[in-house]
Design an enzyme around this catalytic site. Sequence first.
Site, PDB file in Angstrom:
ATOM      1  N   LYS A  11      11.096  50.969  33.357  1.00 22.34           N
ATOM      2  CA  LYS A  11       9.649  51.115  33.549  1.00 22.34           C
ATOM      3  C   LYS A  11       9.301  52.592  33.758  1.00 22.34           C
ATOM      4  CE  LYS A  11       9.472  46.722  36.106  1.00 22.34           C
ATOM      5  NZ  LYS A  11       8.759  46.016  37.194  1.00 22.34           N
ATOM      6  N   TYR A  51       2.912  40.600  30.688  1.00 20.15           N
ATOM      7  CA  TYR A  51       2.882  40.083  32.058  1.00 20.15           C
ATOM      8  C   TYR A  51       1.896  38.919  32.208  1.00 20.15           C
ATOM      9  CZ  TYR A  51       5.871  43.757  34.068  1.00 20.15           C
ATOM     10  OH  TYR A  51       6.940  44.563  34.419  1.00 20.15           O
ATOM     11  N   PHE A  59      -1.657  41.391  42.449  1.00 24.15           N
ATOM     12  CA  PHE A  59      -1.022  42.641  42.006  1.00 24.15           C
ATOM     13  C   PHE A  59      -1.138  42.877  40.500  1.00 24.15           C
ATOM     14  CE2 PHE A  59       2.313  39.361  42.117  1.00 24.15           C
ATOM     15  CZ  PHE A  59       2.894  39.485  40.862  1.00 24.15           C
ATOM     16  N   ARG A  87      19.766  40.103  34.898  1.00 22.29           N
ATOM     17  CA  ARG A  87      18.965  39.839  36.104  1.00 22.29           C
ATOM     18  C   ARG A  87      19.800  40.123  37.353  1.00 22.29           C
ATOM     19  NH1 ARG A  87      13.416  38.795  36.202  1.00 22.29           N
ATOM     20  NH2 ARG A  87      13.765  37.456  38.005  1.00 22.29           N
ATOM     21  N   THR A  93      13.499  41.037  42.989  1.00 20.50           N
ATOM     22  CA  THR A  93      12.239  41.729  42.687  1.00 20.50           C
ATOM     23  C   THR A  93      11.894  42.766  43.756  1.00 20.50           C
ATOM     24  OG1 THR A  93      11.507  39.685  41.628  1.00 20.50           O
ATOM     25  CG2 THR A  93       9.809  41.335  42.104  1.00 20.50           C
ATOM     26  N   ARG A 104      17.994  47.920  41.613  1.00 21.92           N
ATOM     27  CA  ARG A 104      16.837  48.017  42.509  1.00 21.92           C
ATOM     28  C   ARG A 104      17.260  48.395  43.931  1.00 21.92           C
ATOM     29  NH1 ARG A 104      13.651  42.780  39.962  1.00 21.92           N
ATOM     30  NH2 ARG A 104      12.433  43.931  38.406  1.00 21.92           N
ATOM     31  N   ASN A 114       9.858  49.079  41.061  1.00 21.54           N
ATOM     32  CA  ASN A 114      11.246  48.592  41.103  1.00 21.54           C
ATOM     33  C   ASN A 114      12.035  48.854  39.817  1.00 21.54           C
ATOM     34  OD1 ASN A 114      10.088  46.671  39.484  1.00 21.54           O
ATOM     35  ND2 ASN A 114      10.390  44.953  40.891  1.00 21.54           N
ATOM     36  N   HIS A 117      12.634  46.010  34.213  1.00 21.38           N
ATOM     37  CA  HIS A 117      12.242  44.639  33.889  1.00 21.38           C
ATOM     38  C   HIS A 117      13.375  43.976  33.136  1.00 21.38           C
ATOM     39  CE1 HIS A 117      10.005  41.157  32.416  1.00 21.38           C
ATOM     40  NE2 HIS A 117      10.618  41.375  31.267  1.00 21.38           N
ATOM     41  N   GLU A 128       9.171  37.846  24.962  1.00 19.91           N
ATOM     42  CA  GLU A 128       9.024  39.267  25.304  1.00 19.91           C
ATOM     43  C   GLU A 128       9.640  40.186  24.236  1.00 19.91           C
ATOM     44  OE1 GLU A 128       9.169  38.290  30.107  1.00 19.91           O
ATOM     45  OE2 GLU A 128      10.764  39.472  29.197  1.00 19.91           O
TER      46      GLU A 128
END
Length: 152
Positions: A11, A51, A59, A87, A93, A104, A114, A117, A128
């Site tokens: 990100k 998203y 948020f 993941r 998260t 993270r 964070n 993704h 995605e």
Amino acid sequence: MAIQRTLILCKPDAVSRGLSGEIIRRIEARGYLLIGMKLMQLDGERARKHYGEHEGKPFFGGLVDFITSGPLVAMAVEGDDAIEGMRQMIGATNPLQAAPGTIRADFAQQIGRNLVHGSDSHESAKRELSIFFSPSEIVSRKHDSHKWLVEK
Ligand code: IDP
Ligand code: MG
């Protein structure tokens, strides 16, 4: 085990902090293959689509503003159970709840910054990946780098 493809994003916070190389290094060190990669800046429309599941949450606006705020690195990553594996490598998260050794936990403090993704299911990965990559941007690679893995 199955060979899976997943969408990974460094990100804008990761790119601006100079951490995309470290994130890519970890992905490659795990033995996953990069089969698509690009530096890009998302527009609002694509960000809201990506998203979409979070639309209506408090948020959401901030998330879209943030993900469109600067360049990100989008990657298509392939490997054995790569969706769950990535993941696991990314961590929870909220960086505070992420296990030490995850990206993270090692590099982030805030849930809204964070760094990475990763698609959370086969359906999300498919959806995605199609938002970020056209089929011609995916490079098929032989899993030669996996020679050191046990044959199945
Ligand atoms: P994930 O990235 O671990 O899959 P999701 O629940 O899908 O987490 O949320 C997407 C992104 O939205 C998170 O990575 C995080 O950046 C942001 N986010 C999620 N929950 C919150 C929150 O409560 N406050 C601020 N940002 C959040
Ligand atoms: Mg998610």
